[in-house]
Design a protein around this motif. Structure first.
Motif, short mmCIF file in Angstrom:
data_model
loop_
_atom_site.label_atom_id
_atom_site.label_comp_id
_atom_site.label_asym_id
_atom_site.label_seq_id
_atom_site.Cartn_x
_atom_site.Cartn_y
_atom_site.Cartn_z
N ASP A 179 0.85 -1.18 0.00
CA ASP A 179 0.00 0.00 0.00
C ASP A 179 0.89 1.24 0.00
OD1 ASP A 179 -1.84 1.99 0.38
OD2 ASP A 179 -2.38 1.40 2.43
N THR A 180 0.74 2.09 -0.98
CA THR A 180 1.60 3.28 -1.10
C THR A 180 0.90 4.56 -0.68
OG1 THR A 180 0.98 3.52 -3.44
CG2 THR A 180 2.96 2.23 -2.95
N ALA A 181 -0.23 4.43 0.04
CA ALA A 181 -0.94 5.64 0.53
C ALA A 181 -0.09 6.32 1.59
CB ALA A 181 -2.30 5.26 1.08
N THR A 182 0.06 7.65 1.49
CA THR A 182 0.85 8.42 2.45
C THR A 182 0.14 8.46 3.80
OG1 THR A 182 1.75 9.80 0.69
CG2 THR A 182 1.91 10.65 2.93
N PRO A 183 0.84 8.16 4.90
CA PRO A 183 0.21 8.24 6.23
C PRO A 183 -0.37 9.63 6.47
CG PRO A 183 2.38 7.21 6.36
CD PRO A 183 2.25 7.75 4.98
N ASP A 184 -1.63 9.69 6.90
CA ASP A 184 -2.28 10.99 7.06
C ASP A 184 -2.07 11.57 8.45
OD1 ASP A 184 -3.90 9.36 8.57
OD2 ASP A 184 -5.66 9.54 7.27
N ASP A 185 -1.40 10.84 9.35
CA ASP A 185 -1.17 11.37 10.69
C ASP A 185 0.29 11.72 10.93
OD1 ASP A 185 -0.57 8.71 10.48
OD2 ASP A 185 -1.50 8.09 12.36
N LEU A 186 1.02 11.96 9.85
CA LEU A 186 2.39 12.47 9.92
C LEU A 186 2.50 13.72 9.06
CD1 LEU A 186 4.87 9.44 9.62
CD2 LEU A 186 4.39 10.82 11.65
N ASP A 187 3.26 14.69 9.52
CA ASP A 187 3.55 15.88 8.70
C ASP A 187 4.71 15.52 7.78
OD1 ASP A 187 4.07 18.32 7.57
OD2 ASP A 187 4.09 19.43 9.46
N THR A 188 4.39 14.85 6.68
CA THR A 188 5.44 14.36 5.79
C THR A 188 6.18 15.50 5.11
OG1 THR A 188 3.81 14.07 4.01
CG2 THR A 188 4.29 12.16 5.40
N ASN A 234 13.15 5.33 8.50
CA ASN A 234 11.77 4.88 8.44
C ASN A 234 10.97 5.43 9.62
OD1 ASN A 234 12.64 3.33 6.27
ND2 ASN A 234 13.01 1.53 7.55
N PHE A 235 9.83 6.07 9.32
CA PHE A 235 8.98 6.71 10.34
C PHE A 235 7.64 5.98 10.42
CE2 PHE A 235 12.00 9.84 8.92
CZ PHE A 235 12.22 10.71 9.99
N GLN A 236 7.33 5.42 11.58
CA GLN A 236 6.02 4.80 11.81
C GLN A 236 5.18 5.73 12.66
OE1 GLN A 236 5.76 0.64 13.12
NE2 GLN A 236 4.21 1.24 14.61
N PRO A 237 4.03 6.20 12.15
CA PRO A 237 3.20 7.13 12.93
C PRO A 237 2.65 6.48 14.19
CG PRO A 237 2.10 6.47 10.89
CD PRO A 237 3.47 5.91 10.82
N LEU A 238 2.66 7.27 15.29
CA LEU A 238 2.14 6.81 16.57
C LEU A 238 1.00 7.69 17.07
CD1 LEU A 238 5.51 6.05 18.45
CD2 LEU A 238 4.05 4.45 17.18
N GLY A 239 0.60 8.67 16.26
CA GLY A 239 -0.47 9.58 16.64
C GLY A 239 0.06 10.89 17.19
N VAL A 287 25.08 1.49 10.84
CA VAL A 287 24.59 1.59 12.21
C VAL A 287 23.07 1.60 12.18
CG1 VAL A 287 24.81 4.13 12.24
CG2 VAL A 287 24.65 2.86 14.39
N HIS A 288 22.48 0.67 12.93
CA HIS A 288 21.03 0.66 13.12
C HIS A 288 20.71 1.40 14.40
CE1 HIS A 288 19.96 -2.21 9.91
NE2 HIS A 288 21.17 -2.67 10.11
N PHE A 289 19.61 2.16 14.37
CA PHE A 289 19.25 2.93 15.56
C PHE A 289 17.74 3.09 15.67
CE2 PHE A 289 20.42 5.90 12.19
CZ PHE A 289 19.38 6.81 12.17
N TRP A 290 17.30 3.56 16.85
CA TRP A 290 15.88 3.62 17.20
C TRP A 290 15.60 4.91 17.96
CZ3 TRP A 290 11.38 0.81 16.70
CH2 TRP A 290 10.36 1.02 17.64
N ALA A 291 14.47 5.51 17.68
CA ALA A 291 14.05 6.71 18.41
C ALA A 291 12.54 6.82 18.38
CB ALA A 291 14.68 7.96 17.80
N VAL A 292 11.98 7.46 19.39
CA VAL A 292 10.54 7.73 19.45
C VAL A 292 10.36 9.18 19.88
CG1 VAL A 292 8.36 7.19 20.60
CG2 VAL A 292 9.93 5.34 20.01
N GLY A 293 9.49 9.91 19.18
CA GLY A 293 9.23 11.30 19.55
C GLY A 293 8.48 12.02 18.45
N ASP A 294 8.45 13.33 18.55
CA ASP A 294 7.81 14.15 17.51
C ASP A 294 8.55 13.92 16.19
OD1 ASP A 294 6.03 16.64 16.82
OD2 ASP A 294 8.04 17.06 16.03
N ALA A 295 7.80 13.55 15.16
CA ALA A 295 8.43 13.13 13.90
C ALA A 295 9.25 14.23 13.26
CB ALA A 295 7.36 12.63 12.93
#
Length: 315
Positions: A179-188, A234-239, A287-295
């Motif tokens: 599915d290539t629909a742009t996530p609607d809950d991220l300010d892309t 890669n950004f996964q929306p969390l709301g 280097v692989h890395f992880w973060a969570v916060g305001d996109a």
């Protein structure tokens, strides 16, 4: 030691002149080997490979036939985030045809810990090499591993049958279109501006991809841009504008320490520093890395990492 005792040793040792003459014969043969370039193909050229793999692929930059196998069967949690398959669970394999009529198979495959050994055994039965075994995530449930695979041969169907047999030792679903629909809950738009690249959507994940600017060579084979030399954010929306970021940054040796410092300055969690290949030139590190916060804030914090590496947007 007496001169008489030294005489046999001196006779056996090469003279300086002889040593200088003999030196070129000890140089690696690959220095004289002509590099092999990839050639353009079409999707039609890969129809038989697609049939063996069990699903559709796409053609990137007219030279790289790519098929994704996201682990949609897994329900994985890392740091209280339910990880979507396209964020960090996306197995994929690529095939490239070369001017000498040979074919290269390279890929990155996700397996559970219970699947790992049988998957490795299947690869080895089909003479498919393993060039890396590592993790992309921290504190994950269930436990999964990522393997980079590699084989160079003359029959693309033989390569496809080998990797298909290895996938059959796992519960990996057959490939299907994303599915290539742009996530609607991220300010892309804000992410694009911050990262300096136009991203794209893949099954609910927003991705900004960069490739190395240098020519990358594996043995004698010139790799197409992005094959084994990609930085992917890669950004996964969390709301509420927030996102989980699982990313992979490609570097040469002189860039590594600066990138690690910048990542920690951005309050990013480091996961793994390693190589993906065995014979790449220049030698690449990831280097692989992880973060969570305001996109958008995370994207702005990660832009210096992009600037610190010799990359360009993949588009």
């Amino acid at each position: 030691m007496a001169a008489a005792a030294l005489a046999p040793l001196l006779a056996a040792a090469p003279s300086p002149a002889r040593a200088r003459t003999a030196a070129p014969a000890t140089e690696p043969v690959e220095l004289a080997q002509k590099l092999i370039e990839p050639v353009h193909t079409t999707l039609k050229d890969w129809k038989a490979v697609a049939k063996v793999l069990g699903g559709p692929g796409d053609l990137k930059r007219k030279v790289m036939y790519h098929t994704g196998f996201p682990r949609r069967d897994l329900r994985l949690v890392s740091h209280q985030v339910h990880v979507k398959p396209s964020l960090a669970l996306g197995s994929h394999v690529s095939f490239v045809r070369y001017s000498d009529r040979s074919t290269l198979l390279m890929g990155d495959v996700v397996v559970t810990e219970d699947e790992l050994q049988d998957f490795v055994d299947a690869l080895q039965r089909h003479r498919i090499g393993i060039t890396a075994l590592h993790k992309h995530l921290l504190a994950q449930r269930p436990d999964v591993w990522w393997l980079h695979v590699h084989k160079h041969g003359h029959d693309p169907l033989e390569l496809a049958r080998g990797i298909r047999a290895a996938f059959d030792e796992t519960a990996t679903p057959r490939p299907r279109s994303s599915d290539t629909a742009t996530p609607d809950d991220l300010d892309t738009g804000a992410i694009d501006d911050a990262m300096g690249a136009k991203g794209s959507a893949d099954d609910g994940i927003y991705k900004c991809i960069f490739v190395r600017k240098e020519k990358i060579v594996d043995g004698y084979m010139v790799l197409p841009p992005g094959l084994g030399s990609t930085s992917a954010f890669n950004f996964q929306p969390l709301g509420n504008g927030r996102a989980a970021v699982s990313a992979d940054c490609c570097m040469v040796a002189d860039e590594v320490q600066q990138v690690l410092r910048l990542l920690r300055k951005a309050d990013v969690k480091l996961v793994e520093l390693h190589n993906h290949g065995l014979r790449d030139k220049p030698r690449l590190f990831f280097v692989h890395f992880w973060a969570v916060g305001d996109a958008a804030r995370l994207a702005r914090a990660l832009r210096p990492v992009v600037r610190a590496t010799n990359v360009k947007p993949a588009g």
